[in-house]
Design a protein around this motif. Structure first.
Motif, PDB file in Angstrom:
ATOM      1  N   HIS A 114       5.775  -2.721 -26.990  1.00 31.92           N
ATOM      2  CA  HIS A 114       4.900  -3.553 -27.761  1.00 31.92           C
ATOM      3  C   HIS A 114       4.702  -3.011 -29.110  1.00 31.92           C
ATOM      4  N   THR A 115       5.317  -3.566 -29.928  1.00 27.00           N
ATOM      5  CA  THR A 115       5.140  -3.006 -31.581  1.00 27.00           C
ATOM      6  C   THR A 115       5.490  -4.199 -32.467  1.00 27.00           C
ATOM      7  N   HIS A 116       4.943  -4.031 -33.556  1.00 31.20           N
ATOM      8  CA  HIS A 116       4.826  -5.065 -34.410  1.00 31.20           C
ATOM      9  C   HIS A 116       5.416  -4.472 -35.936  1.00 31.20           C
ATOM     10  N   HIS A 117       5.483  -5.065 -36.913  1.00 27.01           N
ATOM     11  CA  HIS A 117       5.849  -4.684 -38.349  1.00 27.01           C
ATOM     12  C   HIS A 117       5.576  -5.437 -39.568  1.00 27.01           C
TER      13      HIS A 117
ATOM     14  N   ILE B 262      11.143  -3.359 -30.026  1.00 18.41           N
ATOM     15  CA  ILE B 262      10.509  -4.032 -31.222  1.00 18.41           C
ATOM     16  C   ILE B 262      10.130  -5.431 -30.904  1.00 18.41           C
ATOM     17  N   SER B 263       9.065  -5.956 -30.935  1.00 25.94           N
ATOM     18  CA  SER B 263       8.361  -7.228 -30.272  1.00 25.94           C
ATOM     19  C   SER B 263       7.514  -8.082 -31.244  1.00 25.94           C
TER      20      SER B 263
ATOM     21  N   LEU C 240      15.463  -5.124 -28.418  1.00 29.47           N
ATOM     22  CA  LEU C 240      15.069  -6.288 -28.988  1.00 29.47           C
ATOM     23  C   LEU C 240      14.025  -6.999 -28.076  1.00 29.47           C
ATOM     24  N   GLY C 241      12.990  -7.284 -28.628  1.00 31.35           N
ATOM     25  CA  GLY C 241      11.960  -7.962 -27.863  1.00 31.35           C
ATOM     26  C   GLY C 241      11.346  -8.922 -28.869  1.00 31.35           C
ATOM     27  N   MET C 242      10.254  -9.691 -28.418  1.00 29.18           N
ATOM     28  CA  MET C 242       9.389 -10.672 -29.261  1.00 29.18           C
ATOM     29  C   MET C 242       8.325 -10.739 -28.398  1.00 29.18           C
ATOM     30  N   GLU C 243       7.006 -11.078 -29.041  1.00 32.80           N
ATOM     31  CA  GLU C 243       5.939 -11.482 -28.573  1.00 32.80           C
ATOM     32  C   GLU C 243       5.682 -12.989 -28.732  1.00 32.80           C
ATOM     33  N   SER C 244       5.972 -13.876 -27.743  1.00 34.33           N
ATOM     34  CA  SER C 244       5.655 -15.208 -27.947  1.00 34.33           C
ATOM     35  C   SER C 244       4.672 -15.957 -27.542  1.00 34.33           C
ATOM     36  N   ASP C 245       3.895 -16.802 -28.441  1.00 31.71           N
ATOM     37  CA  ASP C 245       2.733 -17.419 -27.971  1.00 31.71           C
ATOM     38  C   ASP C 245       3.201 -18.400 -26.943  1.00 31.71           C
ATOM     39  N   PHE C 246       2.197 -18.691 -26.007  1.00 26.92           N
ATOM     40  CA  PHE C 246       2.490 -19.658 -25.011  1.00 26.92           C
ATOM     41  C   PHE C 246       1.685 -20.939 -25.252  1.00 26.92           C
ATOM     42  N   LEU C 247       2.326 -21.922 -25.722  1.00 24.97           N
ATOM     43  CA  LEU C 247       1.714 -23.211 -26.193  1.00 24.97           C
ATOM     44  C   LEU C 247       2.276 -24.112 -25.271  1.00 24.97           C
TER      45      LEU C 247
ATOM     46  N   SER D 130       1.815  -0.214 -26.664  1.00 27.65           N
ATOM     47  CA  SER D 130       0.541   0.110 -27.561  1.00 27.65           C
ATOM     48  C   SER D 130       0.185  -1.098 -28.591  1.00 27.65           C
ATOM     49  N   ASP D 131       0.968  -2.217 -28.729  1.00 28.91           N
ATOM     50  CA  ASP D 131       0.701  -3.242 -29.783  1.00 28.91           C
ATOM     51  C   ASP D 131       0.449  -2.478 -30.874  1.00 28.91           C
ATOM     52  N   ALA D 132       1.302  -1.628 -31.244  1.00 30.17           N
ATOM     53  CA  ALA D 132       1.265  -1.014 -32.541  1.00 30.17           C
ATOM     54  C   ALA D 132       1.242  -2.013 -33.649  1.00 30.17           C
ATOM     55  N   HIS D 133       0.481  -1.711 -34.592  1.00 26.96           N
ATOM     56  CA  HIS D 133       0.589  -2.492 -35.945  1.00 26.96           C
ATOM     57  C   HIS D 133       0.661  -1.600 -37.202  1.00 26.96           C
ATOM     58  N   VAL D 134       0.633  -0.187 -36.945  1.00 23.73           N
ATOM     59  CA  VAL D 134       1.041   0.771 -37.821  1.00 23.73           C
ATOM     60  C   VAL D 134       2.067   1.781 -37.007  1.00 23.73           C
ATOM     61  N   PRO D 135       2.958   2.398 -37.833  1.00 25.21           N
ATOM     62  CA  PRO D 135       3.951   3.225 -36.903  1.00 25.21           C
ATOM     63  C   PRO D 135       3.206   4.463 -36.350  1.00 25.21           C
ATOM     64  N   ALA D 136       2.143   4.667 -36.749  1.00 29.27           N
ATOM     65  CA  ALA D 136       1.375   5.930 -36.259  1.00 29.27           C
ATOM     66  C   ALA D 136       0.652   5.764 -34.921  1.00 29.27           C
ATOM     67  N   SER D 137       0.784   4.470 -34.500  1.00 26.88           N
ATOM     68  CA  SER D 137       0.150   3.946 -33.134  1.00 26.88           C
ATOM     69  C   SER D 137       1.173   3.683 -32.161  1.00 26.88           C
ATOM     70  N   VAL D 138       2.398   3.990 -32.579  1.00 29.01           N
ATOM     71  CA  VAL D 138       3.498   3.940 -31.381  1.00 29.01           C
ATOM     72  C   VAL D 138       3.247   4.963 -30.311  1.00 29.01           C
ATOM     73  N   ALA D 139       3.262   4.441 -28.988  1.00 28.48           N
ATOM     74  CA  ALA D 139       3.169   4.903 -27.825  1.00 28.48           C
ATOM     75  C   ALA D 139       1.714   5.525 -27.631  1.00 28.48           C
ATOM     76  N   ASP D 140       0.795   5.110 -28.726  1.00 28.23           N
ATOM     77  CA  ASP D 140      -0.603   5.412 -28.465  1.00 28.23           C
ATOM     78  C   ASP D 140      -1.410   5.349 -27.203  1.00 28.23           C
ATOM     79  N   GLU D 141      -1.737   6.790 -26.626  1.00 30.52           N
ATOM     80  CA  GLU D 141      -2.465   6.923 -25.296  1.00 30.52           C
ATOM     81  C   GLU D 141      -1.345   6.700 -24.185  1.00 30.52           C
ATOM     82  N   PHE D 142      -0.251   6.715 -24.355  1.00 31.23           N
ATOM     83  CA  PHE D 142       0.706   6.712 -23.414  1.00 31.23           C
ATOM     84  C   PHE D 142       0.672   7.710 -22.330  1.00 31.23           C
TER      85      PHE D 142
END
Length: 268
Positions: A6-9, A36-37, A83-90, A228-240
């Motif tokens: 779970h990562t963003h960019h 990448i999601s 290749l991933g994606m975080e999709s809203d559920f509507l 991690s739901d990382a929103h900055v690269p430094a948070s990748v695998a945070d607390e794995f």
């Protein structure tokens, strides 16, 4: 095996860094797999980008997919890029999302409930003035949407299933057993839930979901994964490592990873 699904960019408008920077951070962190999601566009909206601070434009979707696939090939000797994606559920427009998401070669899709009654789950103001019964009804409505997302068959992973507590920690204490019902549904539908470490950036200051929910998840046979739901690269695998240790203490033996929408299990 160390991984993060779970990562963003920067395309989503509220994260920093390019996809390449997240891949490089994953390599530096010793990961074998990086997913990448980023947030799905509002596929059913008439505007291309109705909220620039929440998600990418619909017109950027194809470019996003192409970039991840290109990096997957470029880095294949160093790390597996998924290749991933975080999709809203509507629910009302889920058929639109389903059609678009099925048109691309995703490795996995995370389904997340971000809105309840068209209000963001992290909005602190929504709780003001609600009595106990109204709070219970709102919490149960949130879990009803999660159950619907599990039953939809659209998703491999359900994202942050108690994230409504993020900016309202009292959410966890609202008296209802609906989480048990939801976990039973998730188990019956054989969908994975993630342990998401981004809650530390919210008022609640902890993971999603809580240890109590994870213990129930184990009881009901729900499988788990890590993001991690990382929103900055430094948070990748945070607390794995901490998450892995805690899951073992709870009693989990393995967790899930994905490739081409197929799940495989990894020993903790």
């Amino acid at each position: 095996m160390k991984f993060d699904l779970h990562t963003h960019h920067e395309r989503c408008g509220h994260a920093k860094g390019s996809i390449r920077e997240y891949v490089e951070a994953a390599i530096d962190g010793g990961l074998k797999v990086i997913g990448i999601s980023d947030h799905s566009p509002y596929f059913a909206h008439e505007e291309d980008r109705p909220n620039p601070r929440l998600t990418m434009a619909t017109s950027e979707f194809n470019t996003y997919v192409e970039e991840v696939l290109s990096l997957k090939k470029e880095y294949e000797d160093k790390i597996e890029v998924l290749l991933g994606m975080e999709s809203d559920f509507l629910p009302d427009v889920a058929h639109v999302y389903r059609r678009v998401l099925e048109s691309k070669p995703f490795d996995y899709i995370i389904g997340s409930v971000h809105d309840v009654e068209e209000i963001r789950i992290f909005d602190r103001n929504r709780w003001k003035g609600l009595n106990e019964q109204e709070q219970i009804e709102l919490k149960e409505l949130y879990y009803d949407l999660i159950e619907q997302s599990a039953r939809s068959g659209m998703f491999d992973i359900l994202g942050h299933i108690d994230a409504m507590k993020g900016n309202y920690p009292e959410f966890s204490n609202i008296p209802t057993h609906r989480i048990d019902t939801s976990l039973k549904v998730i188990s019956e539908c054989d969908v994975v839930i993630e342990i998401n470490t981004s809650g530390k950036s919210k008022d609640v200051g902890g993971w999603y979901p809580s240890d109590e929910i994870l213990e129930k998840a184990l009881f009901y046979g729900v499988k788990v994964t890590f993001g991690s739901d990382a929103h900055v690269p430094a948070s990748v695998a945070d607390e794995f490592e901490r998450v892995s240790k805690r899951l073992k203490e709870i009693g989990f033996k393995e967790w899930a990873c994905f490739r081409k929408r197929q799940r495989y299990m990894i020993e903790l």
